[in-house]
Design an enzyme around this catalytic site. Structure first.
Site, short mmCIF file in Angstrom:
data_model
loop_
_atom_site.label_atom_id
_atom_site.label_comp_id
_atom_site.label_asym_id
_atom_site.label_seq_id
_atom_site.Cartn_x
_atom_site.Cartn_y
_atom_site.Cartn_z
N ASP A 158 0.73 -1.57 -0.19
CA ASP A 158 0.56 -0.08 0.13
C ASP A 158 0.51 1.55 0.17
O ASP A 158 1.44 1.28 0.63
CB ASP A 158 -0.80 -0.40 1.09
CG ASP A 158 -1.73 0.90 0.84
OD1 ASP A 158 -2.70 1.10 0.59
OD2 ASP A 158 -2.34 2.51 1.33
N TYR A 163 3.71 9.94 0.81
CA TYR A 163 4.32 9.20 1.53
C TYR A 163 5.84 9.32 1.66
O TYR A 163 6.83 9.59 2.36
CB TYR A 163 4.37 7.25 1.98
CG TYR A 163 2.83 7.13 1.82
CD1 TYR A 163 2.04 8.10 3.20
CD2 TYR A 163 1.94 5.51 1.79
CE1 TYR A 163 0.71 7.66 2.90
CE2 TYR A 163 0.97 5.14 2.94
CZ TYR A 163 0.22 5.82 2.74
OH TYR A 163 -1.24 5.91 3.39
N LYS A 223 -1.76 6.20 -4.24
CA LYS A 223 -2.65 7.35 -3.98
C LYS A 223 -2.40 8.51 -4.41
O LYS A 223 -1.38 9.50 -4.62
CB LYS A 223 -3.48 7.14 -3.08
CG LYS A 223 -3.27 5.77 -1.87
CD LYS A 223 -3.52 6.11 -0.83
CE LYS A 223 -3.63 4.82 0.34
NZ LYS A 223 -2.35 4.57 1.30
N HIS A 243 -7.18 10.11 -2.45
CA HIS A 243 -6.32 9.23 -0.69
C HIS A 243 -7.63 9.94 -0.06
O HIS A 243 -7.48 9.99 1.16
CB HIS A 243 -5.40 10.44 -0.70
CG HIS A 243 -4.66 9.48 0.17
ND1 HIS A 243 -2.64 9.96 -0.12
CD2 HIS A 243 -4.18 8.66 1.42
CE1 HIS A 243 -2.39 8.69 1.44
NE2 HIS A 243 -3.29 8.47 1.67
N1 NAP Z 1 -6.08 5.75 3.12
C1 NAP Z 1 -5.68 6.77 4.36
O1 NAP Z 1 -5.82 7.85 4.30
C2 NAP Z 1 -4.28 5.86 5.29
C3 NAP Z 1 -4.11 6.19 5.90
C4 NAP Z 1 -3.00 6.01 7.78
C5 NAP Z 1 -2.29 4.85 6.88
N2 NAP Z 1 -2.31 4.39 5.87
C6 NAP Z 1 -1.29 2.72 5.58
O2 NAP Z 1 -2.04 2.20 6.47
C7 NAP Z 1 -0.73 1.71 6.87
C8 NAP Z 1 -0.77 0.82 8.41
O3 NAP Z 1 -1.34 2.59 9.32
P1 NAP Z 1 -0.41 2.91 10.24
O4 NAP Z 1 0.73 2.36 9.57
O5 NAP Z 1 -1.31 3.74 10.93
O6 NAP Z 1 -0.31 1.64 11.09
P2 NAP Z 1 -0.68 0.14 12.25
O7 NAP Z 1 -0.66 -0.57 10.56
O8 NAP Z 1 -1.73 0.53 12.65
O9 NAP Z 1 0.70 0.31 12.92
C9 NAP Z 1 1.90 0.59 12.71
C10 NAP Z 1 2.97 0.51 14.09
O10 NAP Z 1 3.02 -0.96 14.44
C11 NAP Z 1 3.99 -1.80 14.87
N3 NAP Z 1 3.79 -2.99 14.94
C12 NAP Z 1 3.89 -3.75 13.67
N4 NAP Z 1 3.34 -4.89 14.05
C13 NAP Z 1 4.02 -5.02 14.50
C14 NAP Z 1 3.62 -6.06 15.49
N5 NAP Z 1 3.70 -7.37 14.95
N6 NAP Z 1 4.12 -5.77 17.03
C15 NAP Z 1 4.21 -4.70 17.78
N7 NAP Z 1 4.45 -3.89 16.87
C16 NAP Z 1 3.54 -4.03 15.18
C17 NAP Z 1 5.13 -0.88 13.89
O11 NAP Z 1 6.19 -0.39 14.41
P3 NAP Z 1 6.90 -1.56 13.75
O12 NAP Z 1 7.74 -0.50 13.16
O13 NAP Z 1 8.26 -1.39 15.21
O14 NAP Z 1 6.94 -3.10 13.37
C18 NAP Z 1 4.08 0.20 13.32
O15 NAP Z 1 5.13 1.18 14.23
C19 NAP Z 1 0.18 3.31 6.62
O16 NAP Z 1 1.30 2.46 6.69
C20 NAP Z 1 -0.70 3.68 5.61
O17 NAP Z 1 0.59 2.58 4.66
C21 NAP Z 1 -3.73 5.10 4.61
#
Ligand code: NAP
Length: 347
Positions: free
Chosen positions: A65, A70, A98, A131
């Site tokens: 994604d 980004y 996006k 987005h």
């Molecule tokens: N469309 C939109 O507007 C939008 C908005 C927000 C996000 N997104 C997308 O969604 C993706 C994910 O969302 P997010 O990055 O906000 O948050 P998330 O995936 O909920 O959380 C990511 C965090 O969780 C930790 N993590 C991952 N796996 C783990 C595990 N097994 N155990 C412990 N910690 C773990 C990671 O740290 P480590 O690196 O230390 O593992 C990372 O800092 C984004 O990267 C992006 O691609 C899209």
């Protein structure tokens, strides 16, 4: 079957991609039901995210994604080229990008997609999303109080002009599917009424403390696949996206208890729940061990029906990514972005 109990070993060969659950889009295309997020939350450098993409591909991820905003598509493009040089075929990958908010002008859509394609070193995208539904610019990393002097609300006629340019991308073969992100039911109803090419997915915040049941059911009933962002509650999200009311699904006592039962991290329980519920989570991680655990977790050792019901009961309607920087009036609260009353918030 090889077992990956707790996925301790980062030299692990990972999961055979054919074992990863798939979603079938309304076009018949198959999309892996888990992807790697690539937003480094303003603190993970682009090179580290690209390294995570390479590790993830090694472990069996095929869905990534991405987004121009980004700021790491060029580095990810180098990683994807290496993955393909290593034998993974382009058609085995599912790559999303996006369109950013300052590129909604129809004249900018094609150039913006072409830039993402060039950066990612691809000749087509599997999915291209609008987005956010607000034609609004704020600089990456800006403060939560920042307001753009050019900020605009959702204007349906304007969105449909952008959407028509997205449809043109599909017609030209630059993208295989188009989709929406950060939408609401009333906005989507209008888009579905007027679109020539229907959105194939809607990307939305989804985790056990923010289950969005109404929007989730609505998109599925329309044949639109829900992609769940921040599936772990985005524990390392930028400061601008934090408020004192926020809760953390990975610290929920019920999730902790279920994780102890499955001898895994609470994050993995959130992902099992997501895939079994029917959404496609896109967890971010820059940590090899977590990248592997997250994929293994959605392939092995499913939650029981009782555990699924327990997690369904944890919803707190706790939106974490509130989008304050997109507000178009000084006195507005973030709720205005999300059409809380069931109608599009008036301009
Ligand atoms: N469309 C939109 O507007 C939008 C908005 C927000 C996000 N997104 C997308 O969604 C993706 C994910 O969302 P997010 O990055 O906000 O948050 P998330 O995936 O909920 O959380 C990511 C965090 O969780 C930790 N993590 C991952 N796996 C783990 C595990 N097994 N155990 C412990 N910690 C773990 C990671 O740290 P480590 O690196 O230390 O593992 C990372 O800092 C984004 O990267 C992006 O691609 C899209």
């Amino acid at each position: 079957m090889q077992t990956h109990e707790a996925a301790k070993d980062t030299t692990d060969p990972g999961i055979d991609p054919s074992q990863v659950p798939q979603r079938t889009l309304y076009t018949g295309a198959k999309m892996p039901a888990i992807g790697l997020g690539t937003f480094g939350s303003d603190h993970v450098p682009a090179g580290d995210v690209a390294a995570a993409v390479k590790s993830a591909a090694h472990y069996g991820y095929r869905h990534f994604d991405c987004a121009s905003v980004y700021g790491n598509e060029a580095e990810i493009g180098v990683a994807l080229a290496a993955v393909m040089a290593g034998g993974v075929k382009r058609e085995e990958l599912w790559i999303t990008s996006k369109l950013w908010n300052d590129k909604h002008d129809p004249g900018d859509v094609i150039a913006s997609c072409e830039k993402s394609l060039a950066d990612l070193r691809l000749d087509y995208l599997d999915m291209y999303l609008v987005h956010w539904p607000f034609p609004n610019f704020h600089p990456p990393g800006c403060d939560v109080t920042a307001r753009s002097k050019d900020a605009k609300p959702y204007i349906h006629a304007g969105y449909m002009k952008t959407w028509a340019a997205m449809e043109e991308l599909a017609k030209r073969g630059l993208v295989r599917h188009i989709g929406t992100s950060n939408m609401t039911v009333p906005k989507l109803k209008l888009v579905l009424r007027d679109a020539k090419i229907r959105p194939a997915v809607n990307e939305m915040e989804l985790h056990p403390h923010f289950q969005q049941p109404e929007l989730f059911e609505f998109v599925r009933a329309q044949g639109i696949e829900p992609i769940g962002y921040s599936p772990l509650g985005s524990p390392h999200r930028p400061e601008r996206d934090r408020t004192p009311e926020d809760t953390s699904p990975t610290e929920d006592p019920v999730i902790l208890r279920i994780a102890a039962r499955h001898q895994t991290h609470p994050a993995v329980i959130c992902l099992k729940w997501a895939v079994q519920r029917g959404q496609t989570p896109i967890p971010f991680s820059a940590n090899k061990r977590n990248i592997l655990s997250n994929l293994v977790g959605v392939v092995e050792d499913p939650l029981t029906a009782g555990e699924m019901t327990e997690i369904a009961g944890l919803d707190r309607n706790c939106r974490l990514i509130k989008g304050q920087v997109f507000l178009w009036k000084e006195e507005q609260g973030w709720e205005a972005l999300w059409d809380m009353g069931g109608e599009i918030t008036p301009a």
